[in-house]
Design a protein around this motif. Structure first.
Motif: not given
Lengths: 123, 147, 340
Positions: B1, B10, B14, B18, C204-206, C208-209
């Protein structure tokens, strides 16, 4: 009469505070309920060994013995009593002996309820 | 990626995104319900003392009753609703310990009474007993050596 | 380079197969949600007359499979492959649910991306001339998932705001080389992406990428842009993952905000049903697609859809060992007019 009402108020406050501490741990850390229970029982045991927890029990009564810290308190006071009586052997027998009712109840009622009931889905 | 940010960046991103639990509200609820459960325990204690039971007996009987209550409320599908509201107020008292034994026992009934109910009862309670009893043994040994 | 490949991760189907039939059966909670009128069946309770949650989930797949055939007017003898999987260990819901199907079976595991993974493979089988009719089907069940991945149902725990609610439901589609229905024209297969999120209560955060990676790669491989679609739909990124997905794709040059939605956010009323960050599970994307999206494609409300189901490839053991959560997203480009 006055005295009795005081016991309720102290139990409510002391018990409530101990649970509030647990809630802060749940919200601020990623601790799951199993780890919190382990933490509390160990903390109760250690604080009892250091002589600190007895004061909390004197003030709060059930407010200090009902939370799981109280289970640790129960284990350690039982252990110390048995060590006084039996020496080193007491270190092994005392805790379980003092907690016998709780452990047996947990096992037996746990089994009973699982026979009697089925799991229900959450809403 | 084609990474536009590193893993660390990241994770920090997050964290910001959150939402946090409403700690204030949760702590208040835990305080109230936890306090209430302890007050019920105190009531039972007072009654037993009035009936003439000695200290050690009282503490054993109160444990028995509170565990029974926790176990029953779990079987009746009520304790999880209390837990959703009260959080630590229902987890920390000894009723929560009973809940942690009965809930997996009921759940794994479909796997039989030996390896299902029998084994799974201790999924949460086991560590409590291991660490509680071990700590008390260590404390006992140290106490003995210091005497 | 193989003749149907486009760019790094995409294939372009030369004889775009059609989705000719779908079916979805959901649980009571989903049956009270905003999409309740779009499902074929709503079961009364999560046990559905069975003796365990796992058996109930198998029944969900079994009944949904029958319904797909019934609505598509096909017998099981006419189905060349069924491709299925679910969240349970060794995919027992699918294995036991399709035990009597009498159809050649491929079992797949993509966690919550399973429906897109199975549809990708199914579409390629049909386009490649290996099959005339393929059923792609998956399921999830709140109770069996909680039992395996998290906590006993009766345990008094609190779920954090980022937690998601596993959907009880099964969704299936029939992919054929004839008949009528929207076309599958492109498939972008995801790579496993892990940016170090360890919190199983923040899936969800895990994930998303992984979604961002697949969506961006899809655009780059095909030359499509957000304007090519009227809906880009992820499987279960939930409220937090959704925000992250939109922002990170925008950073890579693609603004999908106006046409983007997430199945996990559509299937429940977050406020009234107390589902925190939204729905999740294989059944989430599967039922929302099979129920809601398919109807909208069939009646012309939607013409070009990029369906991106996302999955978190963890297990209870990996979490206990302190591992982070690797994730994947598979994209399927669906259109009502393949000449576009």
């Amino acid at each position: 009469m006055d005295n009795t009402i005081m016991t309720y108020i102290s139990a409510f406050i002391v018990g409530g505070v101990i649970c509030a501490v647990g809630q802060i741990l749940i919200d601020k850390t990623k601790l799951t309920s199993a780890r919190i229970l382990v933490l509390f029982v160990s903390a109760g045991a250690v604080l009892t060994a250091l002589g600190v927890y007895q004061k909390l029990v004197d003030i709060g009564g059930a407010g200090a013995t009902i939370p799981l810290t109280g289970f640790g308190y129960n284990l350690v006071t039982g252990t110390f009593k048995e060590v006084d009586k039996l020496g080193i052997l007491g270190a092994f027998t005392g805790g379980v002996r003092a907690a016998a009712a709780g452990i047996a109840a947990a096992i037996f009622f746990g089994y009973l309820m699982s026979v009697a009931f089925t799991p229900k889905a959450k809403r | 990626m084609q990474k536009t940010m590193t893993n660390k960046e990241y994770q920090a991103y997050v964290e910001k995104k959150t939402p946090n639990s409403k700690t204030g509200r949760n702590v208040l609820r835990a305080f109230l319900i936890g306090g209430l459960i302890c007050t019920i325990g105190q009531f039972i204690t007072n009654v037993l003392k009035m009936m003439g039971y000695g200290q050690e007996q009282v503490s054993s009987i109160v444990s028995l009753i509170m565990i029974f209550i926790g176990a029953l409320l779990t079987g009746l599908d009520i304790y999880d609703d209390i837990g959703r509201y009260a959080g630590a107020g229902s987890i920390v008292p000894i009723t929560g310990f009973a809940n942690s034994i009965v809930s997996p026992a009921i759940e794994f009934k479909s796997e039989g009474y030996v390896m299902g109910v029998g084994a799974r009862m201790f999924v949460v309670a086991g560590p409590v007993l291991v660490y509680g009893i071990s700590t008390s043994i260590v404390a006992g040994i140290i106490y003995f050596l210091l005497k | 380079m193989a003749s149907k490949r486009l760019g790094k991760q995409t294939v372009m189907l030369q004889n775009p197969p059609r989705i000719t039939s779908t079916a979805s059966i959901v649980g009571p909670k989903e049956g009270k949600g905003p999409l309740r009128l779009f499902f074929d069946n709503i079961i009364e309770d999560e046990m559905w007359g069975e003796k365990s949650w796992e058996k109930a989930e198998s029944k969900l797949i079994r009944e949904t499979f029958s319904k797909v055939l019934q609505k598509g007017n096909k017998t099981s003898q006419e189905i060349d492959y069924v491709i299925s999987g679910d969240l349970l260990n060794q995919c027992i819901a699918a294995n036991f649910g399709l035990r009597e199907s009498d159809v050649p079976f491929f079992g797949v595991y993509g966690a919550c991306s399973t429906i897109a993974e199975s549809m990708s493979i199914g579409a390629m089988l049909v386009d490649g001339g290996f099959a005339d009719n393929v059923v792609c089907i998956t399921s999830s069940h709140f109770c069996s998932a909680e039992k395996q991945f998290r906590f006993p149902l009766e345990l008094g725990t609190q779920r954090p705001p980022s937690a998601q609610w596993t959907v009880t439901g099964s969704g299936g589609v029939l992919i054929s080389n004839d008949g009528s229905g929207p076309y599958i024209t492109h498939i972008t297969t995801g790579k496993i992406v892990d940016m170090g999120i360890k919190d199983a209560n923040n899936m969800g955060a895990a994930m998303a990428p992984a979604a961002v990676d697949t969506i961006v790669t899809h655009f780059k491989d095909t030359g499509f842009t957000p304007e090519s679609y009227d809906l880009i739909l992820t499987g279960d990124l939930g409220a937090i993952g959704r925000e992250i997905c939109v922002e990170l794709t925008r950073e890579q040059g693609f603004n999908i905000e106006n046409i983007y939605n997430d199945c996990g956010l559509m299937i429940y009323d977050r406020e009234k049903q107390d589902t925190h960050a939204g729905g999740s599970g294989c059944g989430c994307a599967a039922t929302v697609f099979a129920g809601f999206v398919y109807k909208k494609l069939m009646d012309g409300t939607l013409k070009n859809v990029l369906f991106v189901a996302t999955g978190a490839l963890l297990s209870p053991v990996s979490t206990q060992q302190g591992e982070s959560i690797p994730s994947i997203a598979h994209a399927i480009s669906i259109t009502t007019s393949p000449e576009r």
